[in-house]
Design an enzyme around this catalytic site. Structure first.
Site, PDB file in Angstrom:
ATOM      1  CG  HIS A  32      -2.088   1.273   1.438  1.00 20.50           C
ATOM      2  ND1 HIS A  32      -3.028   0.636   0.237  1.00 20.50           N
ATOM      3  CD2 HIS A  32      -2.137   2.295   1.776  1.00 20.50           C
ATOM      4  CE1 HIS A  32      -4.032   2.264   0.446  1.00 20.50           C
ATOM      5  NE2 HIS A  32      -3.513   2.424   0.996  1.00 20.50           N
TER       6      HIS A  32
ATOM      7  CG  ASP B  70     -10.775   3.627   5.776  1.00 17.28           C
ATOM      8  OD1 ASP B  70     -10.580   4.481   6.077  1.00 17.28           O
ATOM      9  OD2 ASP B  70     -10.617   3.902   4.380  1.00 17.28           O
TER      10      ASP B  70
ATOM     11  NE  ARG C  45      -8.823  10.696   8.170  1.00 21.54           N
ATOM     12  CZ  ARG C  45      -7.896  10.139   7.164  1.00 21.54           C
ATOM     13  NH1 ARG C  45      -8.560   8.848   6.735  1.00 21.54           N
ATOM     14  NH2 ARG C  45      -6.962  10.531   7.146  1.00 21.54           N
TER      15      ARG C  45
ATOM     16  CE  LYS D 290      -7.587   1.680   3.331  1.00 22.49           C
ATOM     17  NZ  LYS D 290      -8.780   3.181   2.845  1.00 22.49           N
TER      18      LYS D 290
HETATM   19  N1  URA Z   1      -4.766   6.613   1.953  1.00 21.12           N
HETATM   20  C1  URA Z   1      -5.292   6.292   2.212  1.00 21.12           C
HETATM   21  O1  URA Z   1      -6.037   5.092   2.533  1.00 21.12           O
HETATM   22  N2  URA Z   1      -6.464   6.925   4.177  1.00 21.12           N
HETATM   23  C2  URA Z   1      -6.040   7.450   4.726  1.00 21.12           C
HETATM   24  O2  URA Z   1      -5.996   8.320   5.502  1.00 21.12           O
HETATM   25  C3  URA Z   1      -4.809   8.437   3.438  1.00 21.12           C
HETATM   26  C4  URA Z   1      -4.255   8.002   2.718  1.00 21.12           C
END
Ligand code: URA
Length: 450
Positions: A82, A161, A168, A187
């Protein structure tokens, strides 16, 4: 327990316990806590921060808010990767085929992008026919047969999320270490891999602008992954200019192919190879990093990594002939070449020079110029134009003369092309001397150096 008391406790700088964090995450996910209270809570976290225990509890509550993917039917050690995100970051398209061609199964769920370009899933949809939503059963079968599948994230993977990230994004609470770490790690934990390699970006095009902040984010995520029993490695890499030459969806797919053919831009090749090598070590396919790097070089040189990319594309119903003949890809209607002179004119301090060095850029602004062209999403419902974007011909540290081509902008709307051009030329700083430090990999964090 009530939401008001929890917001106040965090606002006043106190640490929350597991019940309180779970109460907030579950309540917001099931709709019993409204947006305005969650927004206040997130802002309190933004200013007061969270300690390691709170961040870990937040991650676990978010990971458990939906289904956890069961990858046990896939043979071998599954390693996920990631990136914290940046401009021109297409490494998943390169790393996946490299390590799959070395026998490491890659079962990847990826997101769509908000911001300057699309996510991996949007980019793959630039290949005609490519299908990003397949059943879980077909996903697992494909990984067992082909070694690689990349699909869109299902709605029920860490739904907390998804909802919290969207909030956010509109309440200026994205760039907080605890919130980013919990978002990414929830995730990754829900996606079921055995080991995780994280690419933590630092620089003007990343959430983390300083090495200290990037290191803190990297250590936080490695600590969470380790506590959850996953072998977790974070590589801190540079995002002070776009990664590679291409910014924009189809342009990035084409560049990923060039890398798999061994002809990629050097910084992009370096990051892709370093991430691949760490993934191979995590998958126990190599004794050490040096051996892993040699394996990576070999599968690129032999063409096996590129063959794997074509096999994967065909397995997901994409037309793999496009990868052999890339001129078939749809192209934007208009192009605009940016020359050295255009950059000199925009940088009034250096207007009299005949040549100079590109020493810095506001990478966020380069990303914005791709967004203006239509290559990214301003809101989660925006449509992406997969054909538009930017192709850089010069990089930081390069000396440029007035007539040199610095970049080509690709667009389908001449007005947007003009606005993108203005943002692009203003993003660069020129200097008489080359002061740019072009280090690309800064640090590697594992549980051994937490
Ligand atoms: N990528 C994500 O998946 N979440 C974040 O908060 C920032 C970057």
């Amino acid at each position: 327990m009530n939401t008001y008391d929890i917001i106040m406790k965090k606002r006043d700088g106190n640490a929350l316990d597991k019940e309180e964090i779970t109460y907030i995450v579950d309540g917001y996910t099931n709709g019993s806590i409204p947006d305005y209270q969650m927004a206040a809570f997130l802002m309190a976290v933004y200013f007061q921060g969270m300690n390691h225990e709170e961040t870990t509890m937040l991650t676990m509550a978010m990971a458990d808010s939906g289904d956890r993917l069961d990858l046990s039917a896939i043979n071998g050690i599954k390693v996920d990767k990631h990136s914290t995100g940046g401009v021109g970051d297409k490494t998943s398209l390169i790393v996946g085929p490299i390590i799959a061609s070395l026998g490491v199964p890659v079962a990847k769920m990826s997101g769509r992008g908000l911001g300057h370009t699309g996510g991996t899933i949007d980019k793959l949809e630039g290949i005609p026919g490519f299908c990003t939503s397949i059943s879980e059963e077909d996903f697992i079968r494909q990984v067992n047969e082909t070694g690689l599948s990349i699909v869109g994230q299902t709605a029920n993977l860490a739904p907390a999320d998804k909802k919290i990230y969207a909030l956010r994004d509109v309440t200026a609470t994205v760039d907080n270490v605890s919130l980013i770490a919990a978002s990414i790690m929830s995730k990754k934990l829900a996606a079921g891999a055995d080991a995780i390699v994280l690419d933590v970006k630092v620089g003007s095009g990343a959430f983390m602008k300083t090495l200290d902040d990037a290191r803190l984010l990297a250590k936080t995520m490695v600590a969470i992954g380790t506590l959850a029993g996953k072998d977790t490695t974070a590589v801190i890499t540079d995002m002070n200019e776009p990664l590679g030459n291409a910014v924009g969806n189809i342009l990035e797919v084409q560049e990923a192919v060039e890398c798999l053919q061994g002809k990629g831009e050097k910084r992009l090749m370096e990051v892709s190879k370093v991430l691949s090598a760490h993934m191979l070590v995590a998958a126990k396919k190599a004794e050490d990093y040096e051996e892993a790097m040699k394996l990576v070089d070999d599968v690129i040189a032999s063409g096996k990594a590129f063959e794997k990319m074509k096999e994967f594309v065909a397995a997901q119903h994409g037309d793999a002939s496009y990868l052999d003949n890339m001129e078939q890809f749809e192209q934007a209607a208009f192009t605009k070449v940016v020359t050295g002179k255009d950059i000199f004119m925009a940088d009034s301090d250096t207007i009299n020079w005949e040549s100079g060095y590109l020493t810095a850029c506001n990478n966020q602004e380069i990303g914005m110029s791709s967004l203006v062209l239509g290559g990214g999403r301003e809101t989660k419902d925006s449509e992406i134009d997969l054909t538009v974007g930017i192709r850089l011909q010069k990089h930081l540290g390069d000396r440029i003369d007035e007539s040199d081509e610095v970049a080509i902008l690709y667009g389908n709307d001449e007005n947007k092309l003009e606005s993108a051009y203005q943002r692009f030329v203003n993003a660069y700083t020129l200097s008489k001397d080359n002061t740019f430090n072009n280090q690309i990999v800064y640090e590697v964090i594992t549980k051994a150096n937490l």
